[in-house]
Design a protein around this motif. Structure first.
Motif, PDB file in Angstrom:
ATOM      1  N   THR A 390       0.854  -1.200   0.000  1.00  0.00           N
ATOM      2  CA  THR A 390       0.000   0.000   0.000  1.00  0.00           C
ATOM      3  C   THR A 390       0.885   1.243   0.000  1.00  0.00           C
ATOM      4  N   GLN A 395      -2.308   4.365  -4.796  1.00  0.00           N
ATOM      5  CA  GLN A 395      -3.363   4.736  -5.758  1.00  0.00           C
ATOM      6  C   GLN A 395      -4.260   3.547  -6.124  1.00  0.00           C
ATOM      7  N   VAL A 396      -3.763   2.330  -5.909  1.00  0.00           N
ATOM      8  CA  VAL A 396      -4.523   1.138  -6.302  1.00  0.00           C
ATOM      9  C   VAL A 396      -5.722   0.961  -5.366  1.00  0.00           C
ATOM     10  N   SER A 397      -6.848   0.485  -5.910  1.00  0.00           N
ATOM     11  CA  SER A 397      -8.052   0.343  -5.083  1.00  0.00           C
ATOM     12  C   SER A 397      -7.804  -0.637  -3.939  1.00  0.00           C
ATOM     13  N   THR A 398      -8.530  -0.416  -2.846  1.00  0.00           N
ATOM     14  CA  THR A 398      -8.359  -1.259  -1.651  1.00  0.00           C
ATOM     15  C   THR A 398      -8.596  -2.731  -1.983  1.00  0.00           C
ATOM     16  N   ASP A 399      -9.647  -3.020  -2.743  1.00  0.00           N
ATOM     17  CA  ASP A 399      -9.959  -4.414  -3.090  1.00  0.00           C
ATOM     18  C   ASP A 399      -8.813  -5.063  -3.863  1.00  0.00           C
ATOM     19  N   THR A 400      -8.256  -4.311  -4.832  1.00  0.00           N
ATOM     20  CA  THR A 400      -7.158  -4.859  -5.633  1.00  0.00           C
ATOM     21  C   THR A 400      -5.916  -5.097  -4.778  1.00  0.00           C
ATOM     22  N   ARG A 441      -2.474  -4.263 -15.723  1.00  0.00           N
ATOM     23  CA  ARG A 441      -3.494  -3.291 -15.270  1.00  0.00           C
ATOM     24  C   ARG A 441      -2.948  -1.874 -15.369  1.00  0.00           C
ATOM     25  N   THR A 445      -4.811   1.461 -16.540  1.00  0.00           N
ATOM     26  CA  THR A 445      -5.048   2.455 -15.472  1.00  0.00           C
ATOM     27  C   THR A 445      -3.718   2.725 -14.780  1.00  0.00           C
ATOM     28  N   LYS A 505      -8.982  -4.518   4.968  1.00  0.00           N
ATOM     29  CA  LYS A 505      -9.358  -3.314   4.200  1.00  0.00           C
ATOM     30  C   LYS A 505      -9.146  -2.056   5.042  1.00  0.00           C
ATOM     31  N   ASN A 509      -6.840   1.105   4.097  1.00  0.00           N
ATOM     32  CA  ASN A 509      -7.383   2.473   4.057  1.00  0.00           C
ATOM     33  C   ASN A 509      -6.648   3.408   5.008  1.00  0.00           C
ATOM     34  N   LYS A 512      -3.412   4.310   3.353  1.00  0.00           N
ATOM     35  CA  LYS A 512      -3.658   5.245   2.241  1.00  0.00           C
ATOM     36  C   LYS A 512      -3.786   6.678   2.774  1.00  0.00           C
TER      37      LYS A 512
END
Length: 549
Positions: A390, A395-400, A441, A445, A505, A509, A512
């Motif tokens: 992280t 920048q990568v989504s939490t789920d990913t 990916r 993106t 998660k 977060n 992040k």
């Protein structure tokens, strides 16, 4: 059938059967008269011409129909870009009911297996044709065994799980290979495959290695371009050649070579490494002490380096191919520098330590991570990975991020329990696949400059580049949102797996929002969180307690 089903994923079995019949008829016509005008076209062109003649192609496939107006090879590139892996609109293969399946197979073997092949091909449009045919052979063997059992269904369930697992594993590896070939080009891809072949067949002479390397290159190109008939044909030819020279290649492929042609190639690809010859001399003499090294290097740069990769790889089955390429790149850079000096032997003669640097780095990474996993356990190992990654790419989504963390953690669990000499190739091999997926990916993106640099700079150095990547200093954290940290009784009542996922998660977060946090600060917050959950879950009014805490 495989080729058509992989290009036209929405078409019915009967619809595709008509196209298959057209091509088979043409093949028979061309056998009878090779000079007929329609027999001069290449195989891919024949398939794409058939597709472009499909009535109402635009109704089912929309803008894909525009590919037909392009000339080859652009036309094929265009069609390939429309292939979708495991699309929502295609259901997984539905096995007939246990009470009728054996009769269906016995009475209508060809259409029965045809439907299986069609179902797998349209779900997995990138899976190579020889693999799909070998999965069909596995399925047939399963039926032959299970139809003799009293509980056909239970027997098939067990066998089907193993077939699916193999399909998934092979599909990931094949997509990875095509991705590397496309991204880094033939020279890098060839070097990687030469390293692997040399590890696998260490007794074979270099001349034979280079011969099969050329074939392997052609086969990958054909399969990656969707030219499945040529790919299958050439692969079968290569395996027949290798089986005719087993004494040259390997003592481990004898059983494979006795199998029917459809099953032979997968068996040989999955066979274990042959034992390396016992009397291989040290490479220091040949490559670091020889006064004439620069002569050989300058006379034929690529041939000299190919020989180095071969000699080095056959001595080191315990290394990953990427590590072998890092050592080779180090040696190549050393010679490029030293051969320009007044005294090259003095310059390259003392470089053993320098060449060992990438080896030490890789061994350290494997050792550290395996120790972390053994001492802390899987959950804390996953948390450590999530914190690490992280910070590198917030920048990568939490789920990913959680998905990537879980994949990396699974690699640790799988590889750290292996014997010492298999740990490194296992972990770096699988990590390279996860990194490649991340890099794919990144192309659509973009994540950040560091990731972009590591993805495209060097294939051999990709993993060390990601390992060494620091906190992304250009990242601006989003504003603090109290909603992200609102807790309710779910933290107490949800099933353990769901609770754990929620906590992962939350951790992502948190980092992040505060990427500069130290390990100590994270630990303090994590301990506080655990204490809060323990305390509040015992209260009668859970929500009020969480609000206060």
């Amino acid at each position: 059938m495989i080729t058509f089903a992989q290009y036209l994923q929405r078409c019915s079995y009967d619809g595709l059967s008509k196209l298959v019949k057209d091509v088979v008829d043409l093949a028979q016509k061309c056998v009878a008269n090779e000079d007929a005008p329609e027999c001069t076209k290449s195989l891919p062109s024949i398939f794409l011409d058939e597709i472009c003649q499909v009535e109402k192609l635009r109704d089912s496939y929309g803008t894909m129909a525009d590919c037909c107006s392009k000339a080859d090879p652009e036309r094929n590139e265009c069609f390939l870009s429309f292939k979708v892996s495991q699309p929502d609109f295609v259901q997984p293969y539905q096995r007939p009911a246990s009470d009728v399946i054996c009769k269906e197979y016995q009475d209508n073997r060809v259409p029965f297996l045809g439907h299986f092949i069609y179902s797998v091909a349209r779900r997995e449009p990138f899976l190579y044709a020889p693999t799909i045919l070998s999965l069909a052979a596995d399925y047939e063997h399963a039926l032959q065994t299970c139809c003799k059992e009293s509980d056909v269904g239970a027997c098939l369930d067990e066998k089907a799980a193993a077939i699916k697992e193999r399909a998934k594993k092979v599909s990931v590896k094949q997509q990875y290979s095509c991705g590397i070939l496309k991204k880094f080009g033939e020279r890098t891809f060839k070097a990687d495959k030469l390293a692997l072949l040399s590890q696998k067949y260490p007794k074979a002479p270099l001349s034979e290695m280079l011969k099969i390397l050329q074939h392997v290159m052609g086969i990958y190109k054909e399969c990656c371009e969707g030219d499945m008939v040529e790919c299958m044909d050439d692969r079968a030819e290569l395996m027949t050649y290798m089986c005719s020279k087993q004494d040259v290649f390997s003592s481990k492929i004898k059983d494979c070579c006795e199998k029917p042609v459809v099953e032979r190639s997968e068996c040989i690809i999955e066979a274990e490494f042959d034992d390396k010859p016992e009397d291989l001399p040290s490479l220091v003499e040949r490559y670091l002490e020889d006064k004439e090294v620069c002569k050989g290097f300058e006379a034929g740069h690529d041939a000299f380096m190919a020989e180095f990769v071969y000699e080095y790889a056959r001595r080191h089955p315990e290394f990953s191919t990427q590590l072998i390429l890092r050592v080779s790149k180090g040696y190549e850079a050393l010679l490029e520098k030293c051969c320009k000096t007044d005294n090259p032997p003095e310059c390259y003669g003392s470089a053993v330590e320098m060449l060992h640097k990438p080896i030490k780095e890789t061994q350290e990474v494997v050792k550290t991570n395996c120790e972390l996993l053994t001492t802390k356990g899987e959950t804390d190992f996953l948390k450590a990975l999530l914190i690490r990654y992280t910070k590198k790419m917030p920048q990568v989504s939490t789920d990913t991020l959680v998905e990537i963390g879980k994949k990396m953690s699974a690699i640790g669990t799988k590889c750290c329990q292996l014997p010492e000499d298999r740990r490194l190739p296992c972990s770096e091999g699988y990590l390279s696949i996860v990194i490649q997926d991340m890099c794919r990916r990144q192309e659509t993106t973009p994540i950040n400059d560091n990731v972009s640099h590591c993805c495209s700079d060097s294939y051999a150095y990709r993993r060390p580049c990601f390992t060494a990547m620091g906190v992304d200093t250009k990242y601006v954290p989003p504003a603090f949102d109290p909603e992200m940290f609102s807790f309710d009784e779910k933290l107490c009542t949800a099933p353990p797996a769901e609770r754990e996922l929620g906590q992962m998660k939350l951790l992502v977060n948190l980092i992040k929002r505060k990427p500069q946090m130290t390990e100590e600060q994270i630990k303090t917050i994590a301990d506080g969180f655990t204490a809060m959950v323990d305390k509040c879950c015992k209260q009668s009014n859970i929500d009020t307690c969480f609000g206060e805490e």
